[in-house]
Write a protein that holds these residues in place. Structure first.
Motif, PDB file in Angstrom:
ATOM      1  N   PHE A 114      -7.612  29.167   4.842  1.00 40.37           N
ATOM      2  CA  PHE A 114      -8.596  29.046   5.523  1.00 40.37           C
ATOM      3  C   PHE A 114      -8.062  27.352   5.421  1.00 40.37           C
ATOM      4  N   SER A 115      -7.068  26.842   6.282  1.00 37.90           N
ATOM      5  CA  SER A 115      -7.722  25.273   6.612  1.00 37.90           C
ATOM      6  C   SER A 115      -8.429  24.504   7.314  1.00 37.90           C
ATOM      7  N   PRO A 116      -8.054  22.890   7.395  1.00 36.22           N
ATOM      8  CA  PRO A 116      -8.333  22.267   6.025  1.00 36.22           C
ATOM      9  C   PRO A 116      -8.003  22.906   4.700  1.00 36.22           C
ATOM     10  N   TYR A 132       2.979  32.734   3.111  1.00 31.82           N
ATOM     11  CA  TYR A 132       0.918  31.819   3.106  1.00 31.82           C
ATOM     12  C   TYR A 132       1.236  31.722   4.917  1.00 31.82           C
ATOM     13  N   LEU A 133       0.180  32.062   4.477  1.00 32.36           N
ATOM     14  CA  LEU A 133      -0.584  31.936   6.107  1.00 32.36           C
ATOM     15  C   LEU A 133      -2.273  31.939   5.915  1.00 32.36           C
ATOM     16  N   SER A 134      -1.761  30.643   7.353  1.00 33.18           N
ATOM     17  CA  SER A 134      -3.314  30.013   7.083  1.00 33.18           C
ATOM     18  C   SER A 134      -4.122  29.908   8.513  1.00 33.18           C
ATOM     19  N   VAL A 135      -5.506  30.037   8.752  1.00 34.62           N
ATOM     20  CA  VAL A 135      -6.115  29.878   9.785  1.00 34.62           C
ATOM     21  C   VAL A 135      -7.114  29.153  10.160  1.00 34.62           C
ATOM     22  N   SER A 136      -7.492  28.257  10.968  1.00 39.69           N
ATOM     23  CA  SER A 136      -7.830  26.510  11.017  1.00 39.69           C
ATOM     24  C   SER A 136      -9.495  27.471  11.389  1.00 39.69           C
ATOM     25  N   ARG A 137     -10.097  26.431  10.302  1.00 37.77           N
ATOM     26  CA  ARG A 137     -11.797  26.725  10.425  1.00 37.77           C
ATOM     27  C   ARG A 137     -11.994  26.163  11.663  1.00 37.77           C
ATOM     28  N   ASN A 138     -13.208  26.075  11.718  1.00 41.25           N
ATOM     29  CA  ASN A 138     -13.948  25.299  12.807  1.00 41.25           C
ATOM     30  C   ASN A 138     -13.908  24.084  12.847  1.00 41.25           C
ATOM     31  N   GLU A 139     -14.591  23.254  14.244  1.00 46.02           N
ATOM     32  CA  GLU A 139     -14.234  21.739  14.309  1.00 46.02           C
ATOM     33  C   GLU A 139     -14.709  21.129  13.342  1.00 46.02           C
ATOM     34  N   ASP A 140     -15.793  21.764  12.753  1.00 44.06           N
ATOM     35  CA  ASP A 140     -16.963  21.253  11.783  1.00 44.06           C
ATOM     36  C   ASP A 140     -16.896  21.834  10.353  1.00 44.06           C
ATOM     37  N   PHE A 141     -15.511  22.232  10.197  1.00 40.67           N
ATOM     38  CA  PHE A 141     -14.585  22.817   9.166  1.00 40.67           C
ATOM     39  C   PHE A 141     -15.490  24.233   7.813  1.00 40.67           C
ATOM     40  N   THR A 142     -16.296  25.160   8.956  1.00 35.77           N
ATOM     41  CA  THR A 142     -16.741  26.074   8.922  1.00 35.77           C
ATOM     42  C   THR A 142     -16.375  27.132   9.274  1.00 35.77           C
ATOM     43  N   ILE A 143     -16.931  28.218   7.970  1.00 31.85           N
ATOM     44  CA  ILE A 143     -16.055  29.432   8.201  1.00 31.85           C
ATOM     45  C   ILE A 143     -16.871  30.730   9.195  1.00 31.85           C
ATOM     46  N   ASP A 144     -16.847  31.201   9.794  1.00 36.00           N
ATOM     47  CA  ASP A 144     -17.552  32.635  10.516  1.00 36.00           C
ATOM     48  C   ASP A 144     -17.131  33.624  10.806  1.00 36.00           C
ATOM     49  N   LYS A 145     -17.754  34.748  10.796  1.00 32.53           N
ATOM     50  CA  LYS A 145     -16.872  35.803  11.229  1.00 32.53           C
ATOM     51  C   LYS A 145     -16.045  35.831  12.357  1.00 32.53           C
ATOM     52  N   LYS A 146     -16.339  34.933  13.372  1.00 27.80           N
ATOM     53  CA  LYS A 146     -14.994  34.746  14.598  1.00 27.80           C
ATOM     54  C   LYS A 146     -13.385  34.520  13.697  1.00 27.80           C
ATOM     55  N   VAL A 147     -13.713  33.539  12.490  1.00 22.91           N
ATOM     56  CA  VAL A 147     -12.774  32.843  11.951  1.00 22.91           C
ATOM     57  C   VAL A 147     -12.274  34.235  10.949  1.00 22.91           C
ATOM     58  N   ASN A 165     -15.578  24.047  -0.534  1.00 25.68           N
ATOM     59  CA  ASN A 165     -14.029  23.572   0.138  1.00 25.68           C
ATOM     60  C   ASN A 165     -13.787  22.400  -0.189  1.00 25.68           C
ATOM     61  N   ASN A 166     -11.996  21.866  -0.594  1.00 25.65           N
ATOM     62  CA  ASN A 166     -11.521  21.149  -0.469  1.00 25.65           C
ATOM     63  C   ASN A 166     -10.291  21.129  -0.232  1.00 25.65           C
ATOM     64  N   PRO A 167     -10.366  19.878   1.306  1.00 28.70           N
ATOM     65  CA  PRO A 167     -11.199  18.553   0.749  1.00 28.70           C
ATOM     66  C   PRO A 167     -12.808  18.466   1.767  1.00 28.70           C
ATOM     67  N   THR A 168     -12.652  19.148   2.518  1.00 26.07           N
ATOM     68  CA  THR A 168     -14.029  19.217   3.203  1.00 26.07           C
ATOM     69  C   THR A 168     -15.696  19.195   2.187  1.00 26.07           C
ATOM     70  N   PRO A 332      -7.827  16.586   7.396  1.00 22.63           N
ATOM     71  CA  PRO A 332      -6.935  16.618   8.877  1.00 22.63           C
ATOM     72  C   PRO A 332      -6.743  14.976   9.038  1.00 22.63           C
ATOM     73  N   ASP A 333      -5.579  14.664  10.687  1.00 27.00           N
ATOM     74  CA  ASP A 333      -4.799  13.170  10.404  1.00 27.00           C
ATOM     75  C   ASP A 333      -6.612  12.370  10.931  1.00 27.00           C
ATOM     76  N   GLY A 334      -7.022  11.099  10.103  1.00 29.59           N
ATOM     77  CA  GLY A 334      -7.362  10.341  10.351  1.00 29.59           C
ATOM     78  C   GLY A 334      -8.973  10.334   9.382  1.00 29.59           C
ATOM     79  N   TRP A 335      -8.281  11.284   8.432  1.00 35.19           N
ATOM     80  CA  TRP A 335      -9.735  11.618   7.596  1.00 35.19           C
ATOM     81  C   TRP A 335      -9.388  10.863   5.926  1.00 35.19           C
ATOM     82  N   LEU A 336     -10.557  10.298   5.717  1.00 34.22           N
ATOM     83  CA  LEU A 336     -10.133   9.619   4.020  1.00 34.22           C
ATOM     84  C   LEU A 336     -11.154  10.712   3.066  1.00 34.22           C
TER      85      LEU A 336
END
Ligand SMILES: *Cc1c(COP(=O)(O)O)cnc(C)c1O
Length: 363
Positions: A114-116, A132-147, A165-168, A332-336
């Protein structure tokens, strides 16, 4: 040589690795900033000198004593009931993960993450020819049933969840793990590299192991345990999984020295708690400080914080290095991402960040 005859899928790839720069404040690879205590170091020296004369012999291939000690550690840390037969250990959780994929992956298999998330999962897949497959997390980096449903629709053979999770730094809720265990019958790997830093109300996935033989929990001594240099990672799983891993492990993969120094450190695990508490407190204080400076900060249950966002994060990163502070460009881009250091290191980071971003400290 102009062109090495290497594997086609490796041509043009770059090796994994965070920059290792010699600067005063290194907050880029999520190590525990506190080294082992002088008492532990003295015991290490004793243990290594005792085994020196036996280094002509191969190590215990099964690392039985170390596995029993790791089981005892997890039993105390997560209130579970494991024995050596539930544990496998190798040179860092990286090696155990690669062994898991050598065993469960392969050209006809796929893995979902689950990226990132941690970028090494893709490399383990590449090394074992696993899709390797990846599924995006929600915008707030959480994972819910939908994801999770999106991941299940890909019908993977293996799912890797990283919590925290690393890096979030995101913690996966228990209800999500339960949902996955109910819906997914493939191999579910939960990477708990940062488990010791999790909030008290979030139990380890270890408690869900019984009744779920497909669940594998990955741990490491590299983070909370202050032992990244020793290279010791391990998993807790059903004994059948542990037995099957023997098919793919290299013989004598874990040196006598590594096994011995890991066992010494486990005897000192009581020293960890106060450090972990201090690091959690420093993390929470730093998160509040960053928010007060106007940054976005991802809620973290680990020993690091993902913050941003920057139009040019590379520029901010470089200018921090110029100030003697090394953090990590990841996510994600823009984050450190900044690892939590000692109070002095965290202060150095704050001072450098203010300098670099020209913000005034709210005054
Ligand atoms: C740091 C880290 C590891 C640890 O790797 P080791 O090989 O044990 O040092 C594993 N998983 C994640 C997500 C990490 O961030």
């Amino acid at each position: 040589m102009t062109k090495l005859p290497i594997r086609k899928d490796l041509v043009g790839r770059s090796p994994y690795g965070a920059p290792q720069l010699d600067v005063p404040t290194r907050l880029n690879t999520n190590e525990n900033p506190f080294g082992p205590s002088p008492e532990l170091v003295a015991e290490l020296a004793k243990a290594v000198s005792e085994l020196g004369s036996k280094l002509n012999r191969y190590p215990d291939r099964d690392a039985i004593e170390l596995r029993a000690d790791l089981a005892a550690y997890l039993n105390a840390e997560s209130q579970v009931n494991l024995t050596a037969s539930n544990i496998w250990t190798a040179n860092g959780s990286n090696e155990v993960m690669q062994q898991l994929l050598q065993l469960f992956g392969g050209p006809d298999k796929s893995l979902v993450a689950f990226s990132p998330t941690y970028s090494m999962y893709e490399d383990y897949c590449r090394n074992t020819f696993t899709n390797y497959l990846s599924v995006s997390r929600n915008e707030d980096f959480t994972i819910d049933k939908k994801v999770i449903d999106i991941a299940l629709d890909l019908t993977p053979d293996i799912i890797v969840l990283t919590s925290p999770n690393n890096p979030t730094g995101t913690i996966i809720e228990n209800s999500e793990i339960d949902y996955l265990l109910e819906k997914f019958s493939g191999v579910l790997i939960i990477d708990e590299a940062y488990a010791e830093f999790r909030p008290a109300e979030s139990p380890s996935a270890l408690v869900k192991r019984s009744g779920h033989p497909n669940l594998v929990v990955v741990r490491t001594m590299s983070k909370a345990f202050s032992y990244a240099g020793a290279r010791v990672g391990y998993i807790a799983a059903n004994p059948e999984v542990i037995d099957a891993i023997q098919l793919v492990r290299l013989p004598y993969h874990l040196s006598t020295v590594t096994q011995a120094v890991a066992r010494v450190a486990l005897r000192f695990s009581h020293e960890l708690q106060s450090q972990v508490n201090l690091l959690r407190q420093e993390r929470d204080e730093l998160a509040i400080w960053l928010v007060n400076q106007g940054f976005d900060v991802a809620p973290s249950g680990a020993n690091f914080l993902l913050f941003g966002t920057f139009g040019d994060r590379n520029l901010v990163w470089e200018q921090l290095v110029e100030q003697g502070v090394l953090i990590r460009q990841t996510g994600p881009d823009g984050w450190l991402r900044v690892s939590i250091g000692t109070p002095e290191e965290n202060l150095a980071f704050k001072t450098a960040l203010l300098h670099v971003t020209n913000r005034t400290n709210g005054k």
